[in-house]
Scaffold this motif. Structure first.
Motif, PDB file in Angstrom:
ATOM      1  N   PRO A   5      35.498  40.582  43.711  1.00 42.30           N
ATOM      2  CA  PRO A   5      34.778  41.661  43.031  1.00 42.30           C
ATOM      3  C   PRO A   5      35.723  42.541  42.218  1.00 42.30           C
ATOM      4  CG  PRO A   5      35.022  42.177  45.354  1.00 42.30           C
ATOM      5  CD  PRO A   5      35.544  40.772  45.159  1.00 42.30           C
ATOM      6  N   HIS A   6      35.178  43.147  41.150  1.00 45.42           N
ATOM      7  CA  HIS A   6      35.957  44.128  40.391  1.00 45.42           C
ATOM      8  C   HIS A   6      36.031  45.412  41.212  1.00 45.42           C
ATOM      9  CE1 HIS A   6      37.620  46.542  37.231  1.00 45.42           C
ATOM     10  NE2 HIS A   6      36.645  47.418  37.430  1.00 45.42           N
ATOM     11  N   ILE A   7      37.212  45.921  41.378  1.00 50.13           N
ATOM     12  CA  ILE A   7      37.430  47.110  42.193  1.00 50.13           C
ATOM     13  C   ILE A   7      37.958  48.221  41.287  1.00 50.13           C
ATOM     14  CG2 ILE A   7      38.767  48.051  44.115  1.00 50.13           C
ATOM     15  CD1 ILE A   7      38.806  45.203  45.277  1.00 50.13           C
ATOM     16  N   SER A   8      37.310  49.378  41.341  1.00 48.82           N
ATOM     17  CA  SER A   8      37.724  50.524  40.523  1.00 48.82           C
ATOM     18  C   SER A   8      39.057  51.082  41.030  1.00 48.82           C
ATOM     19  CB  SER A   8      36.664  51.619  40.565  1.00 48.82           C
ATOM     20  OG  SER A   8      36.654  52.249  41.841  1.00 48.82           O
ATOM     21  N   ASP A   9      39.660  51.951  40.230  1.00 49.24           N
ATOM     22  CA  ASP A   9      40.935  52.565  40.627  1.00 49.24           C
ATOM     23  C   ASP A   9      40.788  53.329  41.944  1.00 49.24           C
ATOM     24  OD1 ASP A   9      42.060  51.519  38.344  1.00 49.24           O
ATOM     25  OD2 ASP A   9      42.071  53.424  37.246  1.00 49.24           O
ATOM     26  N   GLU A  11      38.562  52.821  44.293  1.00 55.58           N
ATOM     27  CA  GLU A  11      38.349  51.849  45.368  1.00 55.58           C
ATOM     28  C   GLU A  11      39.653  51.164  45.764  1.00 55.58           C
ATOM     29  OE1 GLU A  11      33.715  50.862  44.113  1.00 55.58           O
ATOM     30  OE2 GLU A  11      35.346  49.615  43.352  1.00 55.58           O
ATOM     31  N   TRP A  12      40.553  50.970  44.795  1.00 54.31           N
ATOM     32  CA  TRP A  12      41.863  50.385  45.109  1.00 54.31           C
ATOM     33  C   TRP A  12      42.596  51.236  46.142  1.00 54.31           C
ATOM     34  CZ3 TRP A  12      44.820  46.134  44.367  1.00 54.31           C
ATOM     35  CH2 TRP A  12      44.354  45.175  43.468  1.00 54.31           C
ATOM     36  N   GLU A  13      42.502  52.564  45.999  1.00 53.10           N
ATOM     37  CA  GLU A  13      43.196  53.449  46.940  1.00 53.10           C
ATOM     38  C   GLU A  13      42.678  53.259  48.355  1.00 53.10           C
ATOM     39  OE1 GLU A  13      45.935  55.147  46.118  1.00 53.10           O
ATOM     40  OE2 GLU A  13      45.633  54.204  44.152  1.00 53.10           O
ATOM     41  N   VAL A  14      41.383  53.103  48.496  1.00 56.59           N
ATOM     42  CA  VAL A  14      40.784  52.856  49.814  1.00 56.59           C
ATOM     43  C   VAL A  14      41.219  51.483  50.331  1.00 56.59           C
ATOM     44  CG1 VAL A  14      38.605  52.530  51.058  1.00 56.59           C
ATOM     45  CG2 VAL A  14      38.825  54.390  49.380  1.00 56.59           C
ATOM     46  N   MET A  15      41.188  50.487  49.441  1.00 57.78           N
ATOM     47  CA  MET A  15      41.576  49.136  49.855  1.00 57.78           C
ATOM     48  C   MET A  15      43.030  49.091  50.322  1.00 57.78           C
ATOM     49  SD  MET A  15      38.950  47.120  49.732  1.00 57.78           S
ATOM     50  CE  MET A  15      39.684  45.490  49.834  1.00 57.78           C
ATOM     51  N   ILE A  71      37.681  41.793  53.321  1.00 62.21           N
ATOM     52  CA  ILE A  71      37.356  40.369  53.342  1.00 62.21           C
ATOM     53  C   ILE A  71      37.904  39.667  52.103  1.00 62.21           C
ATOM     54  CG2 ILE A  71      35.419  40.465  54.941  1.00 62.21           C
ATOM     55  CD1 ILE A  71      33.500  40.556  52.624  1.00 62.21           C
ATOM     56  N   VAL A  72      38.594  40.427  51.259  1.00 60.53           N
ATOM     57  CA  VAL A  72      39.378  39.842  50.175  1.00 60.53           C
ATOM     58  C   VAL A  72      40.804  40.350  50.350  1.00 60.53           C
ATOM     59  CG1 VAL A  72      37.528  39.544  48.497  1.00 60.53           C
ATOM     60  CG2 VAL A  72      38.753  41.701  48.566  1.00 60.53           C
ATOM     61  N   SER A  73      41.756  39.489  50.104  1.00 63.54           N
ATOM     62  CA  SER A  73      43.147  39.874  50.304  1.00 63.54           C
ATOM     63  C   SER A  73      43.674  40.651  49.104  1.00 63.54           C
ATOM     64  CB  SER A  73      44.017  38.632  50.528  1.00 63.54           C
ATOM     65  OG  SER A  73      44.157  37.916  49.316  1.00 63.54           O
ATOM     66  N   VAL A  78      44.911  41.276  43.256  1.00 59.00           N
ATOM     67  CA  VAL A  78      45.955  41.431  42.236  1.00 59.00           C
ATOM     68  C   VAL A  78      45.860  40.301  41.221  1.00 59.00           C
ATOM     69  CG1 VAL A  78      48.464  41.327  41.858  1.00 59.00           C
ATOM     70  CG2 VAL A  78      47.529  42.774  43.671  1.00 59.00           C
ATOM     71  N   LYS A  79      45.678  39.089  41.703  1.00 57.07           N
ATOM     72  CA  LYS A  79      45.572  37.939  40.795  1.00 57.07           C
ATOM     73  C   LYS A  79      44.362  38.084  39.880  1.00 57.07           C
ATOM     74  CE  LYS A  79      45.392  32.912  40.686  1.00 57.07           C
ATOM     75  NZ  LYS A  79      45.408  31.674  41.449  1.00 57.07           N
ATOM     76  N   SER A  80      43.239  38.474  40.431  1.00 57.83           N
ATOM     77  CA  SER A  80      42.022  38.642  39.646  1.00 57.83           C
ATOM     78  C   SER A  80      42.190  39.736  38.594  1.00 57.83           C
ATOM     79  CB  SER A  80      40.850  38.973  40.575  1.00 57.83           C
ATOM     80  OG  SER A  80      39.686  39.221  39.843  1.00 57.83           O
ATOM     81  N   GLU A  81      42.775  40.863  38.979  1.00 56.10           N
ATOM     82  CA  GLU A  81      42.991  41.963  38.039  1.00 56.10           C
ATOM     83  C   GLU A  81      43.993  41.579  36.954  1.00 56.10           C
ATOM     84  OE1 GLU A  81      41.506  45.037  37.622  1.00 56.10           O
ATOM     85  OE2 GLU A  81      40.076  44.271  39.085  1.00 56.10           O
ATOM     86  N   THR A  82      45.007  40.817  37.313  1.00 60.32           N
ATOM     87  CA  THR A  82      45.994  40.361  36.335  1.00 60.32           C
ATOM     88  C   THR A  82      45.335  39.462  35.305  1.00 60.32           C
ATOM     89  OG1 THR A  82      47.749  40.491  37.994  1.00 60.32           O
ATOM     90  CG2 THR A  82      48.178  39.117  36.066  1.00 60.32           C
ATOM     91  N   GLN A  83      44.517  38.520  35.771  1.00 63.81           N
ATOM     92  CA  GLN A  83      43.820  37.621  34.847  1.00 63.81           C
ATOM     93  C   GLN A  83      42.850  38.388  33.955  1.00 63.81           C
ATOM     94  OE1 GLN A  83      42.199  34.837  37.674  1.00 63.81           O
ATOM     95  NE2 GLN A  83      44.003  33.522  37.593  1.00 63.81           N
TER      96      GLN A  83
END
Length: 124
Positions: A5-9, A11-15, A71-73, A78-83
């Motif tokens: 899933p696309h994660i907002s900035d 949401e990244w902090e929580v993740m 449930i996502v590593s 990182v790979k998804s966001e990079t792509q």
């Protein structure tokens, strides 16, 4: 391949908290984020719920206590966001990104050596 899933900035902090320590209750996430943000507890709970809806997090429930876990590593995200970044900014091409980075960035001798080693390994 699993869809990430696309994660907002925000949401990244929580993740990041949950990737480092999980499972965590909402209160534990709130406590961990107190030093990093000025967000209200309700905001963090909203972000947790969004991440569950996006299927980035799941939870287990014991009585009225929810323990959240990713449930996502981090590597998958990182790979998804990079792509996604490469596609949006560079049309999917890596070389222009690398060229721009190398032109603008001041690299130490050690960093240059490491990059050369990576490129040498890639060419084999």
């Amino acid at each position: 391949m699993k869809t990430v899933p696309h994660i907002s900035d925000a949401e990244w902090e929580v993740m990041k908290v949950l990737w480092a320590h999980s499972p965590c209750t909402a209160n534990e996430v709130i406590e961990a984020m107190q030093d990093k943000t000025e967000w209200k507890p309700k905001t963090i709970r909203t972000l947790l719920n969004r991440l569950v809806q996006k299927q980035a997090l799941s939870f287990s429930q014991e009585n009225r206590i929810y323990a959240y876990f990713p449930i996502v590593s981090e590597a998958e995200c990182v790979k998804s966001e990079t792509q996604s970044f490469l596609k949006r900014i560079y049309g999917g091409a890596f070389k222009p990104l690398l060229v721009n980075f190398l032109k603008d960035e001041q690299l130490s001798a050690e960093e240059i050596k490491e990059l050369k080693n990576i490129l040498d390994d890639k060419s084999k």
